[in-house]
Design an enzyme around this catalytic site. Sequence first.
Site, short mmCIF file in Angstrom:
data_model
loop_
_atom_site.label_atom_id
_atom_site.label_comp_id
_atom_site.label_asym_id
_atom_site.label_seq_id
_atom_site.Cartn_x
_atom_site.Cartn_y
_atom_site.Cartn_z
N TYR A 266 59.19 17.12 13.01
CA TYR A 266 58.84 18.42 13.58
C TYR A 266 58.89 19.56 12.57
CZ TYR A 266 58.73 16.73 18.34
OH TYR A 266 58.39 16.08 19.48
N LYS B 238 65.59 4.39 15.30
CA LYS B 238 64.72 3.25 15.03
C LYS B 238 65.05 2.79 13.60
CE LYS B 238 61.15 0.66 16.30
NZ LYS B 238 61.09 -0.21 17.46
N ASP C 27 63.04 14.77 21.95
CA ASP C 27 62.00 15.44 22.72
C ASP C 27 61.49 14.50 23.83
OD1 ASP C 27 60.06 17.16 23.52
OD2 ASP C 27 58.84 17.05 21.72
N ASP D 283 63.17 2.24 21.57
CA ASP D 283 62.33 1.56 22.57
C ASP D 283 63.20 0.87 23.62
OD1 ASP D 283 62.99 0.21 20.26
OD2 ASP D 283 61.26 -1.11 20.27
#
Length: 370
Positions: free
Chosen positions: A132, A201, A258, A234
């Site tokens: 971001y 991740k 987010d 995930d």
Amino acid sequence: MTTIRKHEVTLISGDGTGPELAEQAKRVLDILGKKYGFMISWDILDAGFAVFQKTGIALPQEVITSIKKTKVVLKAPITTPVGKGFRSINVELRHLFDLYQNIRPAKSYSGVQSRYKNIDLVIFRENTDDIYIGVEFEHGKAETVELIKTIQNLNPAGKKIADDSGISIKPISIEKSRRIVKAAFEYAVKHGRKKITAVHKANIMKHTDGLFLQTAQEIAKEYPHIEFTDCIVDNMCMQLVQKPELYDVLVLPNLYGDIISDLCAGLVGGLGITAGANIGDGCAMFEAVHGSAPKYAGLNKVNPSAFLFACKMMLEYLGEEKAAFALELAIAAVIAEGKYVTYDLKHDRNDPTAVGTKEMTDAIIDVVIK
Ligand code: NAD
């Protein structure tokens, strides 16, 4: 003689339904102040689309000056034009005041339609790092092609980046990871929370998400009484949908934060009841998660709960815990009763017994002053 505790707050009235929500929130907070012995000195200012249309500036200097003085902002929703106009005021304020913690509670309230009944999650999203930061290189531009060549030359594994790629940069720093994870643990200590889950991740992005995880693991050692786990993002999505009640506080880098915070808002019934805080060192901004709902502007229609939950978070920040608790109980009671609630909290959205923003706020005030 009891002394009245004084607080200064910058109130940004916002766009669309923002001014109606701001007016009702101020009413509730002033009444709570009288009951619980504090007084808010309001600096009421405008920022956003309407101001931009009048003056060509969306975030006037007087708003920035006010926030520098009060250091606490209650911000009603603001309209952000798509693709042109001005940069999101949220993004601007987060950046200007280094509001690195985005805290989003997701809690089940009886009376809100949702698939789940016993969720009580708090999400700590890092607000200033990650993809971001907005450092991007457009595909096909000479500097992008050059950058691809440089990366290609540095890339020991010889993995190929296609020549026509666009590139977004994802930095994750130790310091920015450290401060958000630390904030999550400190919150857990203060609020008697038992478990923190770091979401990442790291199996794929070893030098960014891996660094975030490693930093979180280091900090967790300082808090042996709080259970620490981690989860790949995930898998986290699946776990949250299947058994959200097993989770407590989640801490995440910006992008996953987010996405997961919206997923969690959905788990507990959506936009009408979800609030968030943006907190830095010595400065904080509180807001509803929803937008300005312009189609309902001036219609006394939208649910005031999300913005009032933001007020509740602000009261906690100001150290007015009793008033915060009373406000949460009052909102919860009105929602649970289901009588004086806005259209979105009725089973049938066209239910003619739905009340307006003001009338639902009246019902909440009635509970507060009892
Ligand atoms: P929105 O949240 O304003 O509305 C989405 C849907 O939810 C609409 O159907 C709306 O009517 C409904 N809704 C929203 N708040 C509600 C409430 N309190 N009670 C009942 N129903 C409610 O999202 P949008 O339409 O995508 O965005 C409108 C504007 O708001 C855009 O300019 C967007 O950029 C801006 N926005 C601002 C913020 C913010 O200031 N924090 C957040 C999101 C969107």
